[in-house]
Design an enzyme around this catalytic site. Structure first.
Site, mmCIF file in Angstrom:
data_model
loop_
_atom_site.group_PDB
_atom_site.id
_atom_site.type_symbol
_atom_site.label_atom_id
_atom_site.label_comp_id
_atom_site.label_asym_id
_atom_site.label_seq_id
_atom_site.Cartn_x
_atom_site.Cartn_y
_atom_site.Cartn_z
ATOM 1 N N HIS A 160 0.862 -1.192 0.000
ATOM 2 C CA HIS A 160 0.000 0.000 0.000
ATOM 3 C C HIS A 160 0.898 1.243 0.000
ATOM 4 O O HIS A 160 1.957 1.241 0.632
ATOM 5 C CB HIS A 160 -0.907 -0.017 1.237
ATOM 6 C CG HIS A 160 -1.979 1.017 1.167
ATOM 7 N ND1 HIS A 160 -1.727 2.342 1.400
ATOM 8 C CD2 HIS A 160 -3.287 0.925 0.850
ATOM 9 C CE1 HIS A 160 -2.851 3.026 1.227
ATOM 10 N NE2 HIS A 160 -3.816 2.193 0.899
ATOM 11 N N GLU B 114 -4.068 2.111 -7.312
ATOM 12 C CA GLU B 114 -4.488 3.180 -6.411
ATOM 13 C C GLU B 114 -3.626 4.419 -6.657
ATOM 14 O O GLU B 114 -2.531 4.539 -6.067
ATOM 15 C CB GLU B 114 -4.292 2.751 -4.955
ATOM 16 C CG GLU B 114 -5.135 1.589 -4.526
ATOM 17 C CD GLU B 114 -5.448 1.645 -3.030
ATOM 18 O OE1 GLU B 114 -6.623 1.684 -2.691
ATOM 19 O OE2 GLU B 114 -4.517 1.686 -2.225
HETATM 20 P P1 PGA Z 1 -9.647 5.742 0.416
HETATM 21 O O1 PGA Z 1 -8.416 4.760 0.618
HETATM 22 O O2 PGA Z 1 -10.796 4.918 -0.103
HETATM 23 O O3 PGA Z 1 -9.923 6.309 1.789
HETATM 24 O O4 PGA Z 1 -9.226 6.801 -0.547
HETATM 25 C C1 PGA Z 1 -8.163 3.735 -0.284
HETATM 26 C C2 PGA Z 1 -6.917 2.995 0.146
HETATM 27 O O5 PGA Z 1 -5.986 3.659 0.626
HETATM 28 O O6 PGA Z 1 -6.838 1.766 0.032
#
Ligand code: PGA
Length: 242
Positions: free
Chosen positions: A85, A157
């Site tokens: 992440h 992401e």
């Molecule tokens: P968020 O986070 O939905 O709060 O933007 C997503 C993530 O970091 O996995």
């Protein structure tokens, strides 16, 4: 049906987790993955949710204070684990050799790794998103066999879209998401002859989920903030898991 993975990060206190479980009880829970903070794992025991972890140790077991090994996660009923992440890449200074070690540990224990990739604001503004994301894929997958790559899920992401950072997050357009997710799938197919699911993550919420669901190439979502709010998460499950 899309895959729904809730990443509750370090947002909730114990009482709030109990409330979340109570308020989201529904027929959808058995198809949704929740990654709670590990101290709350027991609270989810009688819920129907599929369980995931937000992190895993690079090591098999033993003298690694503060870490939780894949074997331990497996013994607690964990089926998925987030790896790489962006909050760990940056905040905890993790790197590709650690991600590879984590993925191997997870696969050895039959836990599905969710490998996160995504560009920051600067790469986005320099127009090098695909190069950047491609490098994050290759630096790990180049060292894996096709059979193992096919047991991994990728989560795209974009860091600038993740909520809760220093600057307000911006949600990408459906075309932007579709473009990068298609690139990731094509790269993995061309280079490793593998087909794997790709999730989208970054400010997914009840206001954009209906529109996001129109992106066919996306196989599901990694959801942070909205996975801590019962009404939002229920709405998302209803729309993705029917
Ligand atoms: P968020 O986070 O939905 O709060 O933007 C997503 C993530 O970091 O996995």
């Amino acid at each position: 049906m899309k895959l729904v993975v809730g990443n509750q990060k370090a947002y909730l206190l114990r009482e709030e987790v109990i409330e979340f479980i109570e308020k989201t009880k529904s027929k959808y829970c058995k198809d949704a993955v929740i990654c709670p903070s590990l101290p709350y794992l027991e609270l989810y025991k009688d819920s129907k949710y599929i369980l995931g972890s937000q992190n895993v140790s690079v090591s098999e077991s033993g003298n690694t204070t503060g870490e939780t090994s894949a074997r331990q996660l497996k013994s607690c009923g964990i089926s998925y684990s987030i790896v790489a992440h962006s909050e760990r890449r940056a905040g905890q200074l993790e790197n590709a050799s650690m991600f590879l070690a984590k993925i191997k540990e997870l696969l050895n224990n039959d836990i599905t790794p969710i490998y996160c990739v995504g560009e920051g604001r600067s790469e986005k503004s320099e127009g090098v998103t695909k190069d950047f994301v491609g490098k994050e894929i290759m630096e790990v997958f180049d060292n894996m066999k096709k059979e193992d790559i096919e047991r991994v899920i990728v989560a795209y992401e974009p860091i600038w879209a993740i909520s809760g950072g220093d600057m307000p997050s911006i949600t990408p357009t459906n075309d932007e998401i579709s473009d990068v997710v298609s690139y990731i799938k094509d790269l993995i197919k061309d280079k490793y002859d593998a087909n794997i699911p790709v999730l989208y993550g970054g400010s997914v919420n009840k206001n954009n989920i209906v529109s996001l669901n129109e992106i066919e190439v996306v196989d599901g979502y990694l959801i942070g903030g909205a996975s801590t709010k019962p009404d939002e998460f229920l709405f998302i499950m209803e729309n993705c898991l029917k």
